[in-house]
Design a protein around this motif. Structure first.
Motif, short mmCIF file in Angstrom:
data_model
loop_
_atom_site.label_atom_id
_atom_site.label_comp_id
_atom_site.label_asym_id
_atom_site.label_seq_id
_atom_site.Cartn_x
_atom_site.Cartn_y
_atom_site.Cartn_z
N GLU A 57 0.71 -1.02 -0.19
CA GLU A 57 0.02 0.11 -0.03
C GLU A 57 0.78 1.30 -0.02
O GLU A 57 0.56 2.07 -0.60
CB GLU A 57 -1.09 -0.08 1.06
N ARG A 80 2.11 1.68 -3.58
CA ARG A 80 0.98 2.07 -4.28
C ARG A 80 0.75 3.48 -4.13
O ARG A 80 0.53 4.51 -5.14
CB ARG A 80 -0.51 1.40 -3.85
N ARG A 81 0.72 4.02 -2.93
CA ARG A 81 0.22 5.67 -2.62
C ARG A 81 1.66 6.33 -3.36
O ARG A 81 1.44 7.40 -3.69
CB ARG A 81 0.42 5.77 -1.26
N ASP A 131 -1.22 10.63 6.14
CA ASP A 131 -1.82 9.16 6.31
C ASP A 131 -0.73 8.31 6.87
O ASP A 131 -0.94 6.97 6.89
CB ASP A 131 -2.61 8.82 5.38
N GLU A 160 -1.72 5.87 9.71
CA GLU A 160 -2.66 4.57 9.11
C GLU A 160 -1.52 3.43 8.83
O GLU A 160 -2.13 2.20 8.75
CB GLU A 160 -3.49 4.83 7.97
N HIS A 204 -6.98 -3.04 12.25
CA HIS A 204 -7.60 -2.19 11.39
C HIS A 204 -6.58 -1.19 10.80
O HIS A 204 -6.11 -0.13 11.58
CB HIS A 204 -8.50 -1.44 12.44
N GLY A 238 -6.53 0.24 7.69
CA GLY A 238 -6.92 0.68 6.46
C GLY A 238 -7.11 -0.27 5.34
O GLY A 238 -7.46 -1.42 5.22
N ARG A 239 -6.70 0.38 4.21
CA ARG A 239 -7.08 -0.42 3.02
C ARG A 239 -6.24 -1.63 2.64
O ARG A 239 -6.63 -2.55 1.70
CB ARG A 239 -6.57 0.55 1.47
N LEU A 263 -7.70 -5.12 2.90
CA LEU A 263 -8.47 -5.72 1.91
C LEU A 263 -7.55 -6.72 0.87
O LEU A 263 -8.01 -7.17 0.20
CB LEU A 263 -9.12 -4.52 1.20
N SER A 264 -6.23 -7.04 1.16
CA SER A 264 -5.49 -7.65 0.40
C SER A 264 -5.94 -9.10 0.63
O SER A 264 -6.40 -9.42 1.41
CB SER A 264 -4.14 -7.26 0.64
#
Length: 434
Positions: free
Chosen positions: A207, A210-211, A230, A233, A286, A288-289, A292-293
């Motif tokens: 992530e 990716r960012r 962020d 996070e 928790h 973040g995104r 969801l991986s």
């Protein structure tokens, strides 16, 4: 070279996880299809002490489940303690002991007291051998960071021995299988705390990349976000011991009270407390995104299945009209089934020298096993079409573990494709589609 040496030289016996993970997947399919035949068509199952339900539950937990546990700890403990891998002869001996224990239990009803004694010796002996093999390495590890594995395995040994002791004295042994489920949940928490450290942090790193790529590509397009926004996070994930230990304590306490006071309101309240402790453990997840991986989300659902399973068990014991089996199957088919599948995919491939598998079959299989758990739990709700839902659950489970047997089995029987020579993780980039 004799027959045994030729067999031991096969890639399948290079590491303990290879044959044990393979028989886990195959036995998982065969066991549940046999159970479906019994439920749907009255096909006979082995006549063991306690009856068909005891056979089904015993083999799901002490057969299927402990095959996966053996494969994991016999591979992970040498890695965790920086000691030599267990040799091929140890692997074959333990596999034969596991298979002999299965056969002896299947035949225990037909063979009478002699068969019951043999089943007790082999099943308890398998767990005793597992404990004896790993105990010195865990105990002599300078920091003793992994002793929780030893306590969990010793408690599972007690559950297996208690089951067969009750059989030998003519007492219904199912409470010990339920105690084994609790010990399996403890071992899952202990194991996933190690596996998740890598999986979730890898997802976080992906992530971050990716960012960073998004920021770099969009710099001339008016993107206002700074690359360090962020960041809180995306801090590294840590499986914090206080939350993990509280969850283990809650599960262990419920298991002990349920064994001593089966069906009591006290055990119902403690089951709800165990559910709360597992949910509290999820607060560390928790992130973040990144959650969801594929792999992180799979492991995350294990804890949800565990928490909901104990919640339903607690509510049932407190009078809510739901069968206790609903919660129990969220623990066995859900938490145990999904976690074992995840470990087979993650530890199995990486320690065989392969990258994590990116093909769609992984999601299909994981979803199928998750559906099997939800559908089986739903069959215990008031007014549910139990027979149809149970059949659907078995079919979904067989699809999930059938895919695992095919795709992972092909990995376990082949030589490593990388530069590794033993049980170490993948040594270089290899094809993730192999």
């Amino acid at each position: 070279m004799n027959v045994f040496d030729r067999l031991a030289a096969k890639p399948l016996f290079m590491c303990s996880f290879r044959p044990f993970f393979l028989v886990t997947a195959i036995y998982g399919v065969a066991l549940l299809l046999g159970w479906l035949g019994f439920l749907a068509a009255g096909v006979g199952v082995p006549a063991v002490p306690g009856g068909p339900i005891v056979w089904h539950a015993h083999e799901l937990v002490f057969g299927f489940g402990l095959a996966a546990v053996a494969g994991f700890v016999l591979t992970a403990v040498p890695e965790f303690t920086s000691t030599a891998a267990f040799g091929r002869r140890v692997t074959i001996a333990m596999l034969l002991l596991w298979a002999g224990a299965r056969l002896a239990f299947w035949l225990s009803g037909a063979m009478g007291s002699m068969g019951e004694m043999l089943a007790a010796l082999l099943n308890s002996g398998f767990m005793a051998a597992l404990v004896v093999l790993v105990a010195p390495r865990l105990w002599h590890d300078p920091e003793r960071r992994h002793l929780s594995f030893l306590w969990g395995l010793a408690a599972m040994w007690l559950a297996v021995t208690g089951f067969h002791a009750d059989v030998l004295r003519g007492v219904y042994p199912m409470p010990w299988v339920l105690a084994g489920v609790g010990m399996m949940m403890v071992l899952i928490i202990v194991a996933l705390s190690r596996v998740s450290m890598r999986i979730v942090n890898d997802a976080l790193e992906a992530e971050r990349l990716r960012r960073a790529a998004q920021y770099t590509d969009g710099r001339t397009g008016g993107l206002s976000r700074r690359p360090d926004e962020d960041d809180d996070e995306l801090l590294d994930y840590r499986a914090r011991p206080p939350r993990r230990n509280l969850a283990i304590f809650g599960v262990a306490l419920y298991t002990a009270v349920a064994l001593a006071l089966p069906g009591s309101a006290i055990s119902g309240w403690i089951a709800l407390a165990a559910a709360a402790a597992v949910l509290n453990l999820l607060n560390d997840w928790h992130v973040g995104r990144a959650l969801l991986s594929r792999w992180a989300l799979m492991l995350y659902t294990v804890y949800w299945s565990m928490a909901l399973g104990y919640a339903l068990i607690g509510l049932s014991l407190l009078g809510v009209p739901v069968a206790p089996s609903a919660g129990l199957h969220l623990l066995t088919v859900g938490a145990m089934g999904v976690s074992i599948f995840g470990v087979l995919c993650i530890a199995g491939r990486t320690h065989a020298g392969y990258a994590l598998d990116t093909r769609p079959w992984v999601q299909i299989a994981a979803v199928a096993i998750g559906v099997a758990a939800l559908v089986r739990a739903a069959s215990g709700l008031p007014g549910a079409a139990a027979a149809g839902l149970q059949a659907m659950s078995v079919v979904a489970w067989a699809i999930g573990y059938g895919l695992a047997a095919v795709f992972l089995g092909a990995v376990f029987v082949r030589a490593r494709p990388d530069a590794g020579t033993g049980c170490e993780e993948v040594m270089e980039d290899v094809d993730a589609k192999a």
